[in-house]
Design an enzyme around this catalytic site. Structure first.
Site, PDB file in Angstrom:
ATOM      1  N   ASP A  47       7.872  71.126  88.022  1.00 19.24           N
ATOM      2  CA  ASP A  47       7.396  69.878  88.623  1.00 19.24           C
ATOM      3  C   ASP A  47       7.457  69.935  90.151  1.00 19.24           C
ATOM      4  O   ASP A  47       6.649  69.296  90.824  1.00 19.24           O
ATOM      5  CB  ASP A  47       8.174  68.663  88.095  1.00 19.24           C
ATOM      6  CG  ASP A  47       7.305  67.408  88.085  1.00 19.24           C
ATOM      7  OD1 ASP A  47       6.135  67.508  87.664  1.00 19.24           O
ATOM      8  OD2 ASP A  47       7.766  66.340  88.514  1.00 19.24           O
ATOM      9  N   GLU A  62      -0.916  65.951  81.178  1.00 19.36           N
ATOM     10  CA  GLU A  62       0.493  65.539  81.140  1.00 19.36           C
ATOM     11  C   GLU A  62       1.156  65.989  79.839  1.00 19.36           C
ATOM     12  O   GLU A  62       2.296  66.446  79.844  1.00 19.36           O
ATOM     13  CB  GLU A  62       0.628  64.016  81.311  1.00 19.36           C
ATOM     14  CG  GLU A  62       0.277  63.513  82.701  1.00 19.36           C
ATOM     15  CD  GLU A  62       1.323  63.865  83.772  1.00 19.36           C
ATOM     16  OE1 GLU A  62       2.469  64.228  83.425  1.00 19.36           O
ATOM     17  OE2 GLU A  62       0.979  63.775  84.963  1.00 19.36           O
TER      18      GLU A  62
HETATM   19  C1  HMH Z   1       3.367  66.502  86.067  1.00 14.49           C
HETATM   20  N1  HMH Z   1       2.969  64.166  86.649  1.00 14.49           N
HETATM   21  C2  HMH Z   1       3.659  65.289  86.885  1.00 14.49           C
HETATM   22  N2  HMH Z   1       4.602  65.342  87.838  1.00 14.49           N
HETATM   23  C3  HMH Z   1       4.870  64.247  88.579  1.00 14.49           C
HETATM   24  N3  HMH Z   1       5.840  64.337  89.530  1.00 14.49           N
HETATM   25  C4  HMH Z   1       4.162  63.045  88.356  1.00 14.49           C
HETATM   26  C5  HMH Z   1       3.206  63.061  87.373  1.00 14.49           C
HETATM   27  C6  HMH Z   1       4.431  61.771  89.134  1.00 14.49           C
HETATM   28  O1  HMH Z   1       4.440  61.932  90.465  1.00 14.49           O
END
Ligand code: HMH
Length: 221
Positions: A47, A210
């Site tokens: 992330d 997602e």
């Molecule tokens: C994969 N989706 C992903 N990472 C994040 N940090 C967010 C959304 C929200 O900012």
């Protein structure tokens, strides 16, 4: 006027996919306390890579709002989002060191590469502001809905993960997502049908990305 906002219509229409994205087994495992910390660490490193790519994306939405929106409060709301990303990047570094996760030299996995490529496709100047802001809203909302689920009553989220869940599950972040949603619905009301269709398509693509992103975190690599 009794007309249902467009985003509410989409959330109904695409409910199964929306739930797959926001109630993923990885998120459920956090909420029920059974989460595998190795999965959490994998998510954290991936992330961080995603958020680094998210910065230019949000910056392009900001630029789009300055050029294409007739409402200056849009720009102020999106600017707030850009500003909070600075804090978010610092948070990732602090969190990574707490968990002994190496952030530099980590390679993005397939689902991450594909999601980042999708974000990059918005850097072209021809992208409609309505489509871009819809995408932005959807990305933030999936995290808001997922992580707030982990801190709702009855959750058994491990204390080590509460900070993470609060980051995106807080009321403040929820209100921010709701102000984005209001912008999206206002834009969609004025948009021609082909733009509305493109925006809906982008919304669904976000949900799919997602879902794949969570899958990447929870499976072995
Ligand atoms: C994969 N989706 C992903 N990472 C994040 N940090 C967010 C959304 C929200 O900012």
């Amino acid at each position: 006027d009794g007309v249902k906002p467009r985003t509410a219509t989409w959330l109904d229409k695409h409910r199964p996919m929306y739930d797959r994205a926001t109630r993923h087994p990885f998120i459920r495992s956090i909420r029920d306390g059974a989460v595998d910390f190795a999965s959490f660490k994998r998510w954290l490193a991936q992330d961080y890579i995603f958020v680094k790519e998210f910065v230019p994306f949000v910056a392009s939405v900001l630029l789009n709002s300055c050029r294409q929106s007739d409402d200056t409060s849009d720009m102020e709301i999106i600017l707030g989002g850009v500003a909070s990303l600075s804090d978010e990047l610092s948070w990732f570094k602090t969190e990574a060191s707490r968990w002994d996760v190496e952030l530099t030299g980590v390679s993005p996995l397939k689902a991450n590469i594909e999601y980042c490529r999708f974000l990059e496709s918005f850097s072209s100047a021809e992208i409609d502001y309505t489509v871009a802001i819809t995408t932005f809203w959807a990305i933030e909302t999936v995290y808001q809905d997922s992580f707030s689920f982990c801190i709702q009553s009855g959750s058994k989220t491990p204390k080590e993960l509460l900070g993470t869940c609060q980051r995106w599950g807080s009321d403040e972040f929820k209100q921010y997502c709701q102000s984005l949603q209001k912008i999206v619905d206002r834009c969609l009301e004025k948009a021609p049908i082909d733009v509305v269709e493109k925006a809906e398509e982008a919304f669904v693509r976000v949900l799919e990305h997602e879902f794949d992103f969570w899958n990447m975190s929870s499976s072995e690599h």
